[in-house]
Design an enzyme around this catalytic site. Structure first.
Site, PDB file in Angstrom:
ATOM      1  N   ARG A 155      95.304  -0.751  49.133  1.00 27.88           N
ATOM      2  CA  ARG A 155      95.385  -0.284  49.577  1.00 27.88           C
ATOM      3  C   ARG A 155      96.893  -0.518  50.429  1.00 27.88           C
ATOM      4  NH1 ARG A 155      91.477   1.991  53.802  1.00 27.88           N
ATOM      5  NH2 ARG A 155      93.536   3.534  54.400  1.00 27.88           N
ATOM      6  N   ASP A 175      95.742  -8.714  62.822  1.00 31.63           N
ATOM      7  CA  ASP A 175      95.978  -8.288  61.388  1.00 31.63           C
ATOM      8  C   ASP A 175      96.304  -9.345  60.212  1.00 31.63           C
ATOM      9  OD1 ASP A 175      96.246  -5.185  60.884  1.00 31.63           O
ATOM     10  OD2 ASP A 175      98.269  -5.685  62.087  1.00 31.63           O
ATOM     11  N   LYS A 197     104.214  -1.439  55.066  1.00 35.35           N
ATOM     12  CA  LYS A 197     103.114  -0.391  54.977  1.00 35.35           C
ATOM     13  C   LYS A 197     103.139   0.435  56.423  1.00 35.35           C
ATOM     14  CE  LYS A 197      98.323  -1.303  56.120  1.00 35.35           C
ATOM     15  NZ  LYS A 197      98.221  -0.605  57.022  1.00 35.35           N
ATOM     16  N   ASN A 198     102.979  -0.319  57.231  1.00 42.64           N
ATOM     17  CA  ASN A 198     102.894  -0.179  58.714  1.00 42.64           C
ATOM     18  C   ASN A 198     104.625   0.743  58.914  1.00 42.64           C
ATOM     19  OD1 ASN A 198     100.227  -0.246  58.715  1.00 42.64           O
ATOM     20  ND2 ASN A 198     100.658  -1.760  59.425  1.00 42.64           N
ATOM     21  N   ARG A 212      93.683   7.599  57.309  1.00 42.63           N
ATOM     22  CA  ARG A 212      94.452   7.726  59.329  1.00 42.63           C
ATOM     23  C   ARG A 212      95.698   8.365  59.688  1.00 42.63           C
ATOM     24  NH1 ARG A 212      92.678   6.236  64.167  1.00 42.63           N
ATOM     25  NH2 ARG A 212      94.284   5.304  65.922  1.00 42.63           N
ATOM     26  N   ARG A 262      88.011   3.649  65.306  1.00 43.99           N
ATOM     27  CA  ARG A 262      89.949   4.366  65.174  1.00 43.99           C
ATOM     28  C   ARG A 262      89.755   5.326  65.550  1.00 43.99           C
ATOM     29  NH1 ARG A 262      92.466   1.695  60.823  1.00 43.99           N
ATOM     30  NH2 ARG A 262      93.781   1.782  62.517  1.00 43.99           N
ATOM     31  N   PRO A 263      89.270   6.713  67.446  1.00 42.10           N
ATOM     32  CA  PRO A 263      89.844   7.177  67.214  1.00 42.10           C
ATOM     33  C   PRO A 263      90.758   7.549  68.176  1.00 42.10           C
ATOM     34  CG  PRO A 263      89.147   6.312  69.263  1.00 42.10           C
ATOM     35  CD  PRO A 263      88.503   5.315  67.902  1.00 42.10           C
ATOM     36  N   ILE A 264      91.539   9.303  68.082  1.00 36.43           N
ATOM     37  CA  ILE A 264      92.761   8.669  68.400  1.00 36.43           C
ATOM     38  C   ILE A 264      92.935   9.324  69.858  1.00 36.43           C
ATOM     39  CG2 ILE A 264      93.452   9.442  65.405  1.00 36.43           C
ATOM     40  CD1 ILE A 264      93.715  12.311  65.468  1.00 36.43           C
ATOM     41  N   ASP A 265      92.438   9.475  70.420  1.00 37.96           N
ATOM     42  CA  ASP A 265      92.241  10.311  71.801  1.00 37.96           C
ATOM     43  C   ASP A 265      93.558  10.235  72.631  1.00 37.96           C
ATOM     44  OD1 ASP A 265      91.121   7.575  71.792  1.00 37.96           O
ATOM     45  OD2 ASP A 265      90.733   8.332  74.005  1.00 37.96           O
ATOM     46  N   CYS A 317      90.939   2.206  57.567  1.00 35.85           N
ATOM     47  CA  CYS A 317      90.167   1.557  57.245  1.00 35.85           C
ATOM     48  C   CYS A 317      89.270   1.537  58.393  1.00 35.85           C
ATOM     49  CB  CYS A 317      91.015  -0.202  57.810  1.00 35.85           C
ATOM     50  SG  CYS A 317      91.769  -0.763  56.569  1.00 35.85           S
TER      51      CYS A 317
HETATM   52  N1  EPU Z   1      92.214   3.666  69.674  1.00 32.81           N
HETATM   53  C1  EPU Z   1      91.870   4.101  70.675  1.00 32.81           C
HETATM   54  N2  EPU Z   1      92.413   5.749  70.675  1.00 32.81           N
HETATM   55  C2  EPU Z   1      93.634   6.114  70.254  1.00 32.81           C
HETATM   56  C3  EPU Z   1      94.586   5.344  69.735  1.00 32.81           C
HETATM   57  C4  EPU Z   1      93.934   3.690  69.464  1.00 32.81           C
HETATM   58  O1  EPU Z   1      90.367   3.678  70.770  1.00 32.81           O
HETATM   59  O2  EPU Z   1      93.934   6.996  70.390  1.00 32.81           O
HETATM   60  C5  EPU Z   1      92.173   2.312  70.195  1.00 32.81           C
HETATM   61  C6  EPU Z   1      91.858   1.978  68.066  1.00 32.81           C
HETATM   62  O3  EPU Z   1      90.553   2.038  67.648  1.00 32.81           O
HETATM   63  C7  EPU Z   1      92.233   0.321  68.329  1.00 32.81           C
HETATM   64  C8  EPU Z   1      93.056   0.054  69.393  1.00 32.81           C
HETATM   65  O4  EPU Z   1      93.575   0.878  69.890  1.00 32.81           O
HETATM   66  O5  EPU Z   1      90.918  -0.751  68.602  1.00 32.81           O
HETATM   67  C9  EPU Z   1      94.542  -0.485  69.038  1.00 32.81           C
HETATM   68  O6  EPU Z   1      94.932   0.859  67.906  1.00 32.81           O
HETATM   69  P1  EPU Z   1      96.511   0.847  67.712  1.00 32.81           P
HETATM   70  O7  EPU Z   1      96.335   2.335  67.899  1.00 32.81           O
HETATM   71  O8  EPU Z   1      97.487   0.169  68.541  1.00 32.81           O
HETATM   72  O9  EPU Z   1      96.382   0.624  66.345  1.00 32.81           O
HETATM   73  P2  EPU Z   1      96.342   1.860  65.345  1.00 32.81           P
HETATM   74  O10 EPU Z   1      97.836   2.496  65.307  1.00 32.81           O
HETATM   75  O11 EPU Z   1      95.625   1.592  65.001  1.00 32.81           O
HETATM   76  C10 EPU Z   1      98.124  -0.192  63.437  1.00 32.81           C
HETATM   77  C11 EPU Z   1      98.124  -0.679  62.339  1.00 32.81           C
HETATM   78  C12 EPU Z   1      97.268  -1.954  62.255  1.00 32.81           C
HETATM   79  C13 EPU Z   1      97.582  -2.412  62.931  1.00 32.81           C
HETATM   80  C14 EPU Z   1      97.735  -2.298  64.600  1.00 32.81           C
HETATM   81  C15 EPU Z   1      97.788  -3.120  65.602  1.00 32.81           C
HETATM   82  C16 EPU Z   1      99.117   1.348  60.652  1.00 32.81           C
HETATM   83  C17 EPU Z   1      98.887   2.601  60.421  1.00 32.81           C
HETATM   84  N3  EPU Z   1      98.411   0.267  61.252  1.00 32.81           N
HETATM   85  O12 EPU Z   1      97.114   0.345  63.743  1.00 32.81           O
HETATM   86  O13 EPU Z   1      97.199  -2.492  60.828  1.00 32.81           O
HETATM   87  O14 EPU Z   1      96.134  -3.249  63.545  1.00 32.81           O
HETATM   88  O15 EPU Z   1      98.642  -1.085  64.893  1.00 32.81           O
HETATM   89  O16 EPU Z   1      99.036  -3.628  65.386  1.00 32.81           O
HETATM   90  O17 EPU Z   1     100.443   1.275  61.346  1.00 32.81           O
HETATM   91  C18 EPU Z   1      96.387  -2.654  58.682  1.00 32.81           C
HETATM   92  O18 EPU Z   1      97.491  -2.594  58.274  1.00 32.81           O
HETATM   93  O19 EPU Z   1      95.843  -3.740  58.409  1.00 32.81           O
HETATM   94  C19 EPU Z   1      96.029  -2.557  60.374  1.00 32.81           C
HETATM   95  C20 EPU Z   1      94.867  -1.893  60.052  1.00 32.81           C
END
Ligand code: EPU
Length: 446
Positions: free
Chosen positions: A421, A307, A22-23, A92, A121-124, A116
């Site tokens: 999902r 995960d 998925k990812n 997201r 989970r911000p994107i800052d 989820c």
């Molecule tokens: N975060 C921020 N700001 C940002 C980016 C991240 O605060 O701009 C925080 C997130 O809220 C989180 C942490 O930093 O607490 C790590 O976030 P990361 O960006 O690494 O995770 P993600 O990209 O949101 C992806 C996977 C997740 C997986 C994580 C860790 C996808 C679509 N999602 O999430 O997968 O757990 O990396 O490897 O690739 C799942 O498949 O169930 C899932 C949640």
């Protein structure tokens, strides 16, 4: 609403083929926005998030054809740079179109992304990086959209303060067509990122892992179409491996990713599980002896992935003794605990002793939710019993499904759309392994 009805306990035996990751699939769909040529993606999983992501690129003008597990995407000529709220807010990864849209069209308007419910989970970190590459991005709380513009994205030296998996990918997707060279420092190391890099390379991008946690992207003027087979899903494999152990069964996994699951396999063996390497991509996971408690601290790659911790907690309810899980990546990923408790699990929360939590945790410490905890302690073994359950997020969903197969009696689980999902036809595949599981559609529920 849809629900699963599961009769336990079951012993799972047999073979299962792991679906596409998925990812990777979600981001592979975004790459189609980087070229006018056709992108042909094989091994794409039939899951709800993929359909949602296809809706996102379709809303931007792309044409999509699905034939089995192959998806063909061709970017359309009429360009809309706005992702509609009702499409983008559900997923997201919809925000990942920002890079391609900015580098090719100079504009992107995307709704505040959903996904989820495992934390704020911000994107800052993504936004900050794109700004460093020349974009102006403003969030308008009146309409709930990010409004992004860029004359040209240009290369930049960007150092992430904290690990971010999709943040790293978002900036790669922005940098491939940017003017000049981008260097990402403290870049994430998840293997799914490397699969995305391999796809982009097949499209003509110039990307290298140039050092420890460093990625260098030399912008190219144009990308072309490609065919690519995406990697299989490590998270699915971990789920099936745990299911083999919790049900005292034996599952042989095809399209295995065990080479990329070192931290998981170490813990699995410590817990008493056995795995046999049948060949390079086939692994047999089975129960051999009573399960032992193993303490886990989640982390970014190459650590024990966040995960995997929810199904791991279920496994630990069957271990003799006390084990702990310390979640360091997300601030709200214990949503399944209440569900397992309904089935009799003995799980309590604790606050791990961390000296500098703002620096230690992967999430932004200021985003934490009052009253949540980063640690759980599990005392086992517990004979779980049936319950009426709900799924709060994807991995929590998989966990309660596995729990119901272990529990004595009939359980009903609501919120099937959560597990759908990310797990392809989980009911059919578990049934083929011997589970008694039925998916009941809305209009059948009285
Ligand atoms: N975060 C921020 N700001 C940002 C980016 C991240 O605060 O701009 C925080 C997130 O809220 C989180 C942490 O930093 O607490 C790590 O976030 P990361 O960006 O690494 O995770 P993600 O990209 O949101 C992806 C996977 C997740 C997986 C994580 C860790 C996808 C679509 N999602 O999430 O997968 O757990 O990396 O490897 O690739 C799942 O498949 O169930 C899932 C949640």
């Amino acid at each position: 609403m849809e629900k699963f009805v599961i009769n336990g306990p079951t012993v799972l035996h047999g073979d299962v083929t792991i679906a596409g990751a998925k990812n990777v699939a979600l981001k592979a769909i975004v790459t189609s926005l980087l070229t006018d040529d056709e992108i042909i993606l094989h091994n794409m999983p039939h899951i709800r998030d993929v359909l949602l992501m296809l809706d996102v690129v379709k809303s931007l003008g792309a044409h999509v054809t699905i034939e089995g597990n192959t998806i063909r995407i061709q970017d359309g000529h009429t360009k809309d740079t706005i992702v509609p709220l009702e499409i983008g807010a559900r997923l997201r990864t919809s925000s990942m179109v920002l890079g391609p849209m900015l580098s090719r069209y100079g504009n992107a308007t995307i709704p505040n992304p959903g996904g989820c419910r495992i934390g704020a989970r911000p994107i800052d970190r993504h936004i900050e990086g794109l700004k460093r590459m020349g974009a102006t991005i403003d969030y308008d709380s009146k309409d709930g959209y990010f409004h992004a513009h860029a004359q040209h994205l240009h290369g930049a030296q960007i150092s992430f303060l904290k690990n971010t998996h999709t943040g790293t990918e978002t900036l790669i997707l922005g940098a491939v067509l940017a003017d000049g060279t981008t260097v990402l420092k403290n870049a994430a190391e998840e293997v799914e990122i490397d699969d995305l890099i391999a796809l982009l390379t097949a499209m003509g991008a110039n990307i290298t892992r140039s050092g420890n946690r460093e990625i260098t992207i030399v912008g190219v003027p144009k990308l072309h179409g490609a065919q690519y087979t995406i990697m299989s899903d490590r998270n699915e494999e971990a789920t099936f491996a745990i299911a083999a152990l919790t049900t005292k069964g034996d599952i042989t996994v095809h399209h295995s990713q065990r080479h990329n699951m070192k931290a998981f396999l170490e813990a699995f063996e410590k817990a008493g599980g056995v795995y046999k390497m049948i060949d390079d991509t086939t692994t047999e996971y089975f129960y051999d002896k009573p399960i032992q408690p193993v303490d886990i601290v989640t982390g970014s790659h190459p650590g024990f992935m966040t995960d995997w911790q929810a199904p791991w907690a279920l496994l630990m309810t069957q271990a003799t003794g006390v084990s702990t899980i310390h979640e360091t990546v997300f601030e709200n990923r214990f949503l399944y605990v209440e569900e397992l408790r309904k089935m009799g699990a003995n799980i309590s929360y604790f606050d791990p002793n961390v000296e500098h939590p703002e620096a230690f945790y992967n999430f932004n410490w200021e985003d934490r939710i009052k009253g949540t905890h980063q640690g759980i302690s599990i005392t086992g073994p517990t004979k779980l019993h049936n319950a009426i359950l709900s799924m709060n997020d994807l991995r929590a969903g998989a966990t309660v499904v596995l729990a119901a197969m272990l529990a004595i009696g009939q359980s009903s689980i609501y919120g099937v759309e959560q597990i759908d999902r990310g797990y392809e036809q989980i009911d059919t595949r578990l049934a083929a392994l011997g589970a008694s599981i039925e998916w009941i559609e809305e209009d059948e529920i009285v």
